[in-house]
Structure formats: C-alpha cells, structure tokens
Design a protein around this motif. Sequence first.
Motif, PDB file in Angstrom:
ATOM      1  N   ASP A 195       0.836  -1.211   0.000  1.00 58.77           N
ATOM      2  CA  ASP A 195       0.000   0.000   0.000  1.00 58.77           C
ATOM      3  C   ASP A 195       0.864   1.252   0.000  1.00 58.77           C
ATOM      4  O   ASP A 195       0.430   2.308  -0.453  1.00 58.77           O
ATOM      5  CB  ASP A 195      -0.924   0.017   1.220  1.00 58.77           C
ATOM      6  N   GLN A 196       2.073   1.127   0.530  1.00 62.11           N
ATOM      7  CA  GLN A 196       2.998   2.256   0.439  1.00 62.11           C
ATOM      8  C   GLN A 196       3.804   2.173  -0.854  1.00 62.11           C
ATOM      9  O   GLN A 196       3.679   3.006  -1.741  1.00 62.11           O
ATOM     10  CB  GLN A 196       4.009   2.241   1.596  1.00 62.11           C
ATOM     11  N   LEU A 197       4.647   1.130  -0.928  1.00 59.17           N
ATOM     12  CA  LEU A 197       5.674   1.093  -1.968  1.00 59.17           C
ATOM     13  C   LEU A 197       5.125   0.694  -3.329  1.00 59.17           C
ATOM     14  O   LEU A 197       5.481   1.293  -4.347  1.00 59.17           O
ATOM     15  CB  LEU A 197       6.781   0.125  -1.533  1.00 59.17           C
ATOM     16  N   GLY A 198       4.244  -0.311  -3.354  1.00 56.70           N
ATOM     17  CA  GLY A 198       3.728  -0.800  -4.634  1.00 56.70           C
ATOM     18  C   GLY A 198       2.906   0.251  -5.344  1.00 56.70           C
ATOM     19  O   GLY A 198       3.111   0.551  -6.529  1.00 56.70           O
ATOM     20  N   THR A 199       1.981   0.842  -4.598  1.00 59.09           N
ATOM     21  CA  THR A 199       1.117   1.848  -5.195  1.00 59.09           C
ATOM     22  C   THR A 199       1.935   3.071  -5.605  1.00 59.09           C
ATOM     23  O   THR A 199       1.736   3.622  -6.692  1.00 59.09           O
ATOM     24  CB  THR A 199       0.009   2.241  -4.204  1.00 59.09           C
ATOM     25  N   ALA A 200       2.850   3.479  -4.743  1.00 59.57           N
ATOM     26  CA  ALA A 200       3.670   4.651  -5.063  1.00 59.57           C
ATOM     27  C   ALA A 200       4.523   4.389  -6.306  1.00 59.57           C
ATOM     28  O   ALA A 200       4.631   5.250  -7.187  1.00 59.57           O
ATOM     29  CB  ALA A 200       4.561   5.017  -3.879  1.00 59.57           C
ATOM     30  N   ALA A 201       5.112   3.197  -6.399  1.00 55.73           N
ATOM     31  CA  ALA A 201       5.961   2.891  -7.552  1.00 55.73           C
ATOM     32  C   ALA A 201       5.143   2.884  -8.836  1.00 55.73           C
ATOM     33  O   ALA A 201       5.576   3.412  -9.869  1.00 55.73           O
ATOM     34  CB  ALA A 201       6.662   1.553  -7.354  1.00 55.73           C
ATOM     35  N   ALA A 202       3.951   2.299  -8.795  1.00 59.35           N
ATOM     36  CA  ALA A 202       3.101   2.272  -9.994  1.00 59.35           C
ATOM     37  C   ALA A 202       2.692   3.698 -10.379  1.00 59.35           C
ATOM     38  O   ALA A 202       2.663   4.055 -11.563  1.00 59.35           O
ATOM     39  CB  ALA A 202       1.871   1.406  -9.748  1.00 59.35           C
ATOM     40  N   THR A 203       2.404   4.518  -9.375  1.00 62.88           N
ATOM     41  CA  THR A 203       2.024   5.910  -9.632  1.00 62.88           C
ATOM     42  C   THR A 203       3.180   6.659 -10.287  1.00 62.88           C
ATOM     43  O   THR A 203       2.990   7.362 -11.288  1.00 62.88           O
ATOM     44  CB  THR A 203       1.644   6.610  -8.306  1.00 62.88           C
ATOM     45  N   VAL A 204       4.368   6.487  -9.728  1.00 62.50           N
ATOM     46  CA  VAL A 204       5.541   7.175 -10.270  1.00 62.50           C
ATOM     47  C   VAL A 204       5.817   6.709 -11.702  1.00 62.50           C
ATOM     48  O   VAL A 204       6.101   7.529 -12.591  1.00 62.50           O
ATOM     49  CB  VAL A 204       6.768   6.938  -9.364  1.00 62.50           C
ATOM     50  N   ALA A 205       5.683   5.405 -11.935  1.00 59.03           N
ATOM     51  CA  ALA A 205       5.910   4.887 -13.292  1.00 59.03           C
ATOM     52  C   ALA A 205       4.948   5.548 -14.273  1.00 59.03           C
ATOM     53  O   ALA A 205       5.350   6.026 -15.340  1.00 59.03           O
ATOM     54  CB  ALA A 205       5.735   3.365 -13.311  1.00 59.03           C
ATOM     55  N   GLY A 206       3.677   5.589 -13.900  1.00 56.38           N
ATOM     56  CA  GLY A 206       2.675   6.219 -14.763  1.00 56.38           C
ATOM     57  C   GLY A 206       2.978   7.689 -14.979  1.00 56.38           C
ATOM     58  O   GLY A 206       2.889   8.210 -16.101  1.00 56.38           O
ATOM     59  N   LEU A 207       3.383   8.346 -13.907  1.00 54.44           N
ATOM     60  CA  LEU A 207       3.662   9.781 -14.009  1.00 54.44           C
ATOM     61  C   LEU A 207       4.854  10.052 -14.938  1.00 54.44           C
ATOM     62  O   LEU A 207       4.823  10.979 -15.747  1.00 54.44           O
ATOM     63  CB  LEU A 207       3.913  10.378 -12.622  1.00 54.44           C
ATOM     64  N   LEU A 208       5.896   9.237 -14.818  1.00 49.15           N
ATOM     65  CA  LEU A 208       7.076   9.449 -15.675  1.00 49.15           C
ATOM     66  C   LEU A 208       6.667   9.430 -17.149  1.00 49.15           C
ATOM     67  O   LEU A 208       7.098  10.273 -17.941  1.00 49.15           O
ATOM     68  CB  LEU A 208       8.140   8.377 -15.391  1.00 49.15           C
ATOM     69  N   ASN A 209       5.799   8.474 -17.503  1.00 45.19           N
ATOM     70  CA  ASN A 209       5.362   8.421 -18.898  1.00 45.19           C
ATOM     71  C   ASN A 209       4.377   9.538 -19.240  1.00 45.19           C
ATOM     72  O   ASN A 209       4.387  10.056 -20.356  1.00 45.19           O
ATOM     73  CB  ASN A 209       4.757   7.046 -19.204  1.00 45.19           C
ATOM     74  N   ALA A 210       3.551   9.918 -18.297  1.00 42.63           N
ATOM     75  CA  ALA A 210       2.627  11.026 -18.534  1.00 42.63           C
ATOM     76  C   ALA A 210       3.407  12.319 -18.776  1.00 42.63           C
ATOM     77  O   ALA A 210       3.045  13.140 -19.622  1.00 42.63           O
ATOM     78  CB  ALA A 210       1.669  11.187 -17.360  1.00 42.63           C
ATOM     79  N   LEU A 211       4.501  12.496 -18.046  1.00 38.86           N
ATOM     80  CA  LEU A 211       5.351  13.675 -18.244  1.00 38.86           C
ATOM     81  C   LEU A 211       5.941  13.656 -19.647  1.00 38.86           C
ATOM     82  O   LEU A 211       6.020  14.681 -20.332  1.00 38.86           O
ATOM     83  CB  LEU A 211       6.467  13.718 -17.191  1.00 38.86           C
TER      84      LEU A 211
END
Lengths: 180, 478
Positions: free
Chosen positions: B192-208
């Motif tokens: 709930d901390q690391l998995g969700t955050a990592a998936a969010t960051v991955a998505g954000l990197l591509n969205a950027l």
Amino acid sequence: MTSSHPHGHPARPPNPTEDPAKQIHLRLAGEKDLPQLVPLLLRLKRLNEEFDPLLKVRPDAEVRAREVLKADLQNPRSVLLAAEGLGTDAGKLVGIVRATVRERPFYAPDSEGVIQDIYLMPLYRRHGVGEFLLQETVRYLKERGAGLVTAEFPTQNEIASRFYAKRGFRPITALHAKII
Amino acid sequence: MVQAQEPSGSDGLSGRPRAARSPPAEEDEAAKTEELGRRAVELARHYHGKIETVPKVPVRSLADFSVWYTPGIARVSLEIARRPEAAFDLTGRWNTIAIVTDGSRVLGLGDIGPQAALPVMEGKALLFKFLGGVDAIPIPVQVGSADELISTVMRLAPAFGGINLEDIASPKCFEVLEELQKKLPIPIWHDDQLGTAAATVAGLLNALKVTDRDIRSVRTVLLGAGAANLVTARLLIALGHDPHRLSVLDHHGILEGEREDMDALALHNRWKYRLALQTNGGGRQGGPAEALREADVLLAASTPDPRTIHPDWIRSMRPGPIVFALANPTPEIWPAQAREAGAAVVATGRGDFPNQVNNSLIFPGVFRGVLDARARNIPDEIVIAAATELARQTARRGITAEHILPTMEEIEVFPEIAAAVASRCVELGIARRTRTRDEFLEVARRRMARTHELASALRAAGLIDPMPDDDPAPKEKS
C-alpha cells in the motif's frame, strides 16, 4: 509563474548552513509583540495538551495568555523573548521564550532561572535555532542573577527531555499529579 | 499567526461545490460489484481456500523420507546451524515470503481483524505465485500495537526470504515497515505504500513524457496524505522533483509548516510532519482550489467519490495537466469529466478505463527480483528501479495519453522489472547472489513460466476442479 503566497505569510525554512543567529532576530519582547506572542504561546500549550489530559487547555486560555504575558513584561525578574524572522519573514514572530528568576530559600545556589515556555515554529526547528534560543535565554537569566537554570515541560515530552539532556540538564524535582 | 483557513469554494477533500454527476452509471457499477461478490462467496465455499502446499521433490516410496526427513535431514540442519546463510540454498527460504497482516485496514473495509483478512491474503498469495512465481504464505496475526506486530514479524523471519506487509492502517504501517527494514536482513515490502507509489511514479514518468514535461520543473499536487501518497512524494523528490513545487493535502488542506496541527503531527505522524516542512515552497495555504492553481500534475489518492475533484480545479491548472484519480473503487473524478476540463492525461485505479495505476504491475517483479538476487533489503533505490523500469518497458512499446502503463495482460513486463530490480540490488551491494541482468531475466522468465505450466498441468489432470458454474476464464472488460 511558480508558486505565489496568496496569504502573505511565506514562512520558508532558514538555510541550514547559516549561523542560527542569522536565521532569527532574538530580542526582549515589548507590548507591541503581544498580538503575535499569544498564538505562539497557545501553540505550545496545545502541544503540551497532547502529552497528558491534565494539561487540557482551558477555553479562556487566549485571554489568560495575554494577561500572563502582560504581567511578564512588568515583572523585572521575568525574561520574555521574541524571535523574529528575517528576510521574507521580517517582522513576523516565529518563536517565544518565557523565563523567570526564582529564589531558592533552602538550596544553593540561591537563585534559579526557570525556563517556563519555549516554542519555535516548526519550519525554524532543527537548524540550531533552538540551541541558540536556549543559550541566549541562559545569558539573560544569568544577568538577572540566576545561579542555575531549570526547564519545565510535560514529563511525557521525550523530545524536550532529550533536547535538555543533550545539553547537560538532568531531572532534579518531579511533579506528580492526580485529580481530586 | 495565520491559521490554516477554510478556503472559499472548497471544504477540503470532500470538495464543495459539488460537480454534476456524470457517467458511467453508478448503479451499473454497484450491480457489477454485487455480482462479483456473490460469485466470490460461492467459489470460496466450493474450493475452501485458494492455495495449498505441493511437494516439489520425488517421493518414490516411504524410504525416500529418510533423506527428505529424519535421519538424513539432520545433516542439512547442521549445515545451516553452522552457516545460517546456507538456508537460502538448502531450503525453500529463497523463494518463500510471508504475507503478514494485522487486519487493521483491509481493502476499503477498515479494521475487520486478521481472521476476516485471510481470504484477501490468500488471493494475494495466488497473485504472487501467478505473476511472480513466488511462494507466498498468508499469515494474518492477532496483535495490537505496532511494536507487537514488529516483534511478531521478527519471530517469523527465519522461515522467509522476504516479508510482504499487507493491509495495515496508516501511520502504523510506516513505523512497522521502517523498523523491520532496519532490523531484518531480508526484503520487507508494504504494497500500500511502496507498490502503489511505484506504480504511480511509473505512470507519471510516462505522462510527463507524453505531455513533454520535465520532472525537475513541474508543479505537483498530491491530494490525500495516506500511505501511498506520502511515499509517492518521497520518491518524486528522490527523482529530482523540486520539493518546493510539491504540495500535499490532507483533510485539513495543504500540509504546511504553519498549520495549527503541526505539533500534533510531529508527535503522531512524523512522516507527514517531515513532508509538510519539506514541501510547499511559497507557503501556499488553503485547500485543493488554492493548491491546484497553475499546477501541472494532480495525484489524488483520497476519497472514493467522483465529486471529490471539482472540474474547475482542473481548469485552473496549467494547460494540458496530468490528472491521476486513484481512489478505489470510484475515482475522485470520472475520466471523461477530467478530460472535458482540459486534462491531457488521466489515470485511475481501475481496469475498465485507460491507464490503470495498479500495484500488481510492480510487486510481482519486485519480489521475483529481490528473491533471485537474495537481497538483504529493499531501499527506495529499488522501488525507483522498479518504477523506472516499468515506465521504460511501457515506453518501449509505445506510449500515448491513453497508454502510459501496460495492462495486466502484458505480462512480459514482469520479468523485465525483476531483472532490473535484481541487477540494481547487485549494484547497490545488497545482493547475496550476483548475476548479469540477462541471467536474471532468463531466471525470472523461467520461474514465472513454471507456475503457468504447473497450473495448466494440474487443471489438465483434473487435480484442480473446473469452475463449478463452468464460466470460461473471466476476462477484463475494457
């Protein structure tokens, strides 16, 4: 455009590499500081409330705070310090110290400088500013004749406990309480 | 002193004024969820649980037990007693993890206790095996305080190559993860901390990338200060995001150093406190409306209500903003509405909209990777390695505003993440086993494929019952 500060209070953390003395301007408080000192004192009292239900803040604490600070200003044995921000925080108070000199009729040294309240806004902590506040307070208390310095804070406040222990303080008197 | 004031036009996270309701029809959603729940209960009744242990060594006759068990096995024990690290070679420890929960925050159900958490942990174990080839053992534990949970996991650790903490309330989960990461010489993970955050960051990197932005110059607002967003903020800063251009909001509004509750936070949630001091340069105060003005990115992980984010807030952001509405099961704003308000990229936590931010894209690869490298822990560098690899793998396949992350069907990304994670462990010097990236990739592929072969073989042999309602394998509708 980057961020603005629509509410006009852009409290920024001081630069940690700077000399603490250059991050705030510490001075004796005056009458005109009261409007800003009252909320700082109340923040401290609400922090104390977190530690023990017997430190529950009264509904009229704000009015009382004003009276207490006013009395401090008139008491020659009291030290009331105001820490003012610098730069964009100039004119804004970010810390308060309340201290007083008490007689010790039975013990030596015979005069004790008591730090009653000391509070610093969160953004100004951890850069040596607290340390600077303490040193300056001790200096003022010494000037007023104190032979030792003591500090009052809630027993459960381990952060304060560690802060003072690191600087050579040790517990000498315990205050135990119960509702009657 | 300035108080954190209630801004006009907003009441914090619940977001007044209310936006008009829009599709998809919530009744359909409710009916679908109801139907899935009914079926889950029926199948649970039929199968009585979802996993079991299966021998992986030949037992030709009972005589073989004299090596699999006593007396022969005593020698194996002695070797481990002499050299504890040998456990990773001589037992299944290298591939076995515990899924530990105290049941204090299960899915969206709240504190339902460890017993009731078991079916969820079994489901997670199934995912671990299917997506990562990892043997995961569900262990819901009856404990009270964070300290009790910590000492319980410490006692369980000798049997496991890693620990997956699951469904633990915030901020208790921070304390538990931080302490266990310090104390145990194996990887500890909290999805709930690391998995969700990592998936969010991955998505954000591509969205950027899709919107031609640079992480070092964007202004980002995190709506919700729960487990995932606090870690997301930490990872973004580690990736070069200017903390001063980051604002985090909780129910009371923007987290900032002057808020009246800062001292209470310092005592009760130091993670939130630290972030409040570190972020929000310029000292913005107020709620989402104030925070979002001129922002590039909104990452919401807050209230599962489509009226949480007002379209006007998105209109006040910079042109073509990025909006992640990650609350489950209902996003904080419907994607169509967010796009109508100008959002260039929209992501949610759901599989029935484009761009699902799903922690299942991360944890199987992470665990495959750390287990194959026999890692001693999982520092943030590993979490970032997993996130950037997920982003990179997606980008390699071609990213658009509607495809910043792979779907769960694109399983070929999992071994790639595993290989990236394992090689990063080697680089960081936390691996017990050194291999090249290609070797790690090959091992990961083989281990993941083996599970599928195993499951197919068991089904073909009739050892796994067909679904009683003879439903073909359920497919994600999109």
